[in-house]
Enzyme design. Structure first.
Site, PDB file in Angstrom:
ATOM      1  CG  HIS A 136      -1.886   1.002   1.415  1.00  0.00           C
ATOM      2  ND1 HIS A 136      -1.602   2.273   1.859  1.00  0.00           N
ATOM      3  CD2 HIS A 136      -3.214   0.972   1.181  1.00  0.00           C
ATOM      4  CE1 HIS A 136      -2.728   2.975   1.895  1.00  0.00           C
ATOM      5  NE2 HIS A 136      -3.724   2.208   1.484  1.00  0.00           N
ATOM      6  CG  ASP A 140       0.559  -2.460   6.089  1.00  0.00           C
ATOM      7  OD1 ASP A 140      -0.411  -2.689   6.832  1.00  0.00           O
ATOM      8  OD2 ASP A 140       0.479  -1.753   5.068  1.00  0.00           O
ATOM      9  CD  GLN A 168      -6.882  -4.518   3.965  1.00  0.00           C
ATOM     10  OE1 GLN A 168      -7.818  -5.226   4.340  1.00  0.00           O
ATOM     11  NE2 GLN A 168      -7.056  -3.270   3.592  1.00  0.00           N
ATOM     12  CE  LYS A 178      -7.270  -0.548   6.248  1.00  0.00           C
ATOM     13  NZ  LYS A 178      -8.067   0.077   5.203  1.00  0.00           N
ATOM     14  CB  CYS A 207      -3.915   3.475  -1.484  1.00  0.00           C
ATOM     15  SG  CYS A 207      -5.204   4.689  -1.244  1.00  0.00           S
TER      16      CYS A 207
HETATM   17  N1  C6P Z   1      -6.312   0.401   2.817  1.00  0.00           N
HETATM   18  C1  C6P Z   1      -8.161   0.026   1.294  1.00  0.00           C
HETATM   19  O1  C6P Z   1      -9.261   0.288   0.809  1.00  0.00           O
HETATM   20  P1  C6P Z   1      -4.979   3.701   7.174  1.00  0.00           P
HETATM   21  O2  C6P Z   1      -5.521   4.549   6.092  1.00  0.00           O
HETATM   22  O3  C6P Z   1      -3.774   4.297   7.841  1.00  0.00           O
HETATM   23  O4  C6P Z   1      -6.019   3.228   8.130  1.00  0.00           O
HETATM   24  O5  C6P Z   1      -4.487   2.334   6.458  1.00  0.00           O
HETATM   25  C2  C6P Z   1      -3.580   2.399   5.412  1.00  0.00           C
HETATM   26  C3  C6P Z   1      -3.329   1.034   4.859  1.00  0.00           C
HETATM   27  C4  C6P Z   1      -2.074   0.476   5.027  1.00  0.00           C
HETATM   28  N2  C6P Z   1      -1.796  -0.761   4.598  1.00  0.00           N
HETATM   29  C5  C6P Z   1      -2.706  -1.507   3.971  1.00  0.00           C
HETATM   30  C6  C6P Z   1      -2.351  -2.905   3.532  1.00  0.00           C
HETATM   31  C7  C6P Z   1      -3.998  -0.999   3.769  1.00  0.00           C
HETATM   32  O6  C6P Z   1      -4.908  -1.752   3.142  1.00  0.00           O
HETATM   33  C8  C6P Z   1      -4.304   0.315   4.199  1.00  0.00           C
HETATM   34  C9  C6P Z   1      -5.655   0.918   3.931  1.00  0.00           C
HETATM   35  C10 C6P Z   1      -7.668   0.801   2.491  1.00  0.00           C
HETATM   36  O7  C6P Z   1      -7.466  -0.884   0.846  1.00  0.00           O
HETATM   37  C11 C6P Z   1      -7.828   2.277   2.298  1.00  0.00           C
HETATM   38  S1  C6P Z   1      -6.747   2.927   1.067  1.00  0.00           S
END
Ligand code: C6P
Length: 421
Positions: free
Chosen positions: A138, A215, A218, A241, A379
């Protein structure tokens, strides 16, 4: 942990069934119509919905206990502090961390990774050094490292992925070298659903004394995560999430690393004393939590952990895996559909294309059917470049989704094809 694709099953194994009807009753938002159709929420990788327990925990806090923490001697402040620190312990248990002080509350995954880049990274990475990421990251796990490498004159190295969306471990191994200062990679890809073999990757990196940041944005909603079993040095995720509120997330770090890292931001609560000549910093984790934190968010996140633990993450993972198996089979049988991300080990995500229909059109037509999916590059633009596509349509599953909702998605895709026939 989910089963390999060749063992995909459309029903969870005996003893693993969730009572989805009962669960759905606990999520108020699910019971609404969108464009005159029952809402089918399949955008859980973007953010999941919140159970009544989480909503109530936040309301209760504001109705009864709201106060600033670590500062007051009055009853409300003590209660708020106690609840906030209890949430830290809940996060520790959720991740299997050794100590509560290894849990730092942050705004989310993005902030957690930036914190590590700006503290650990700035002190450990110098000119000519290397940071390894993968093609499936991401943007939150690319840009902070790019910024750091740009500032320091270091190099960002990228481990490639296969046509199925699996990390190429041989190529990854080749990138590890004497200049590598950190490996930063995702546990589960948000665009492809691939589950990376973190334990093995950590072992390969640690053999060369290279620390690993994972990270977990997910992963934590779907898999049992135990940071000590994985062996990783940092683990980041977002509360929203995993059925918690937005604006709160967790950075886990091994205590010796956190203790050696400089603070991220300066301000209240991160100090033990301040004069104009010199400031001494508070101990970990408070050193990294400058200013009034999101107390309500942490309490809501604690309630989300309790909710997930109450159901059992293994049962949740098995249910979602069965949904994914059913969706994979049904959607890939539709003529003109191409799945993006077909790794044997996957969690939660089905990315697809239909003929040459733009994914935004797919998303718009499905929305008219009450079905919420995400479309775009998620993203994760480098993933799109890898597959030579601008975007995908992505359905992502959570514990409250049903097989009927997957069938509604399949009917919706048929409708999309009719519109563009
Ligand atoms: N992905 C998606 O629709 P934040 O925004 O900080 O809560 O998470 C960022 C982020 C970081 N790593 C991974 C693997 C992610 O999937 C995400 C967030 C969302 O896939 C929003 S772009």
């Amino acid at each position: 942990m989910t089963a390999p694709a060749n063992q995909l099953r459309a029903t969870p194994p005996a003893g693993h069934a969730l009572n989805v009807e009962k669960i759905r009753a606990e999520f108020p938002i699910l019971h609404q119509q969108v464009h005159g159709k029952p809402l089918v929420y399949l955008d859980n990788a973007a953010t999941s919905q919140k159970p009544r327990d989480v909503i109530d925990a936040i309301s209760r806090y504001y109705e009864r206990d709201n106060a600033n923490i670590h500062r007051g001697v009055h009853a409300l402040s003590e209660r708020a502090t106690e609840a906030y620190e209890a949430a830290r312990c809940a996060a520790q248990n959720f991740l299997g961390a050794a100590l509560p002080s290894e849990i730092i509350f942050v705004r989310g995954t993005t902030e957690a990774i930036n914190l590590v880049a700006q503290t650990f990274g700035r002190t450990r990475v110098g000119a000519g050094d290397e940071v390894i990421v993968t093609t499936m990251e991401h943007h939150s796990n690319i840009v902070p490292w790019q910024m750091l490498c740009g500032e320091k004159g270091a190099k960002l190295r990228v481990a490639p992925i296969s046509d199925r969306g699996e990390l190429d471990l041989e190529e990854f191994q080749k990138l590890l070298g004497p200049k590598t200062r950190l490996v930063a990679l995702t546990h589960v890809s948000n665009a492809l659903g691939t589950i990376n073999p973190i334990r093995e990757i950590v072992r390969m990196a640690h053999d060369r004394n290279v620390p690993v940041l994972v990270d977990g944005a997910q992963a934590v909603p779907h898999l049992k995560v135990d940071v000590r079993d994985l062996g990783c040095d940092f683990y980041a995720f977002s509360g929203h999430k995993v059925y918690g509120p937005t604006g709160i997330g967790v950075l886990y770090g091994k205590s010796d690393l956190l203790a050696a890292m400089p603070p991220y931001q300066g301000g209240g609560d991160m100090i033990s004393s301040v004069t104009f000549e010199k400031t001494t910093y508070n101990k970990v984790p408070f050193k990294f939590e400058a200013g009034t934190p999101d107390v309500a968010g942490a309490i809501g996140l604690g309630a989300a952990f309790a909710y997930v633990n109450g159901l059992g993450i293994e049962k949740i993972g098995a249910h979602e895996h069965a949904l994914l198996a059913h969706a994979t089979e049904a959607v890939s049988a539709i003529p003109g559909v191409r799945l993006i991300g077909t790794a044997p080990q996957k969690a939660g995500v089905l990315s697809f294309l239909i003929d040459d229909i733009h994914p935004h059109d797919i998303g718009t037509i499905l929305d008219q059917e009450g079905i919420a999916i995400r479309t775009g590059h998620h993203c994760s633009e480098p993933v799109m470049h890898r597959f030579g596509i601008p975007a995908t349509a992505r359905a992502s599953f959570a514990l409250y989704n049903t097989f009927q909702e997957v069938d509604a998605l399949v009917r919706g895709i048929a409708k999309v094809r009719e519109v563009f026939a």
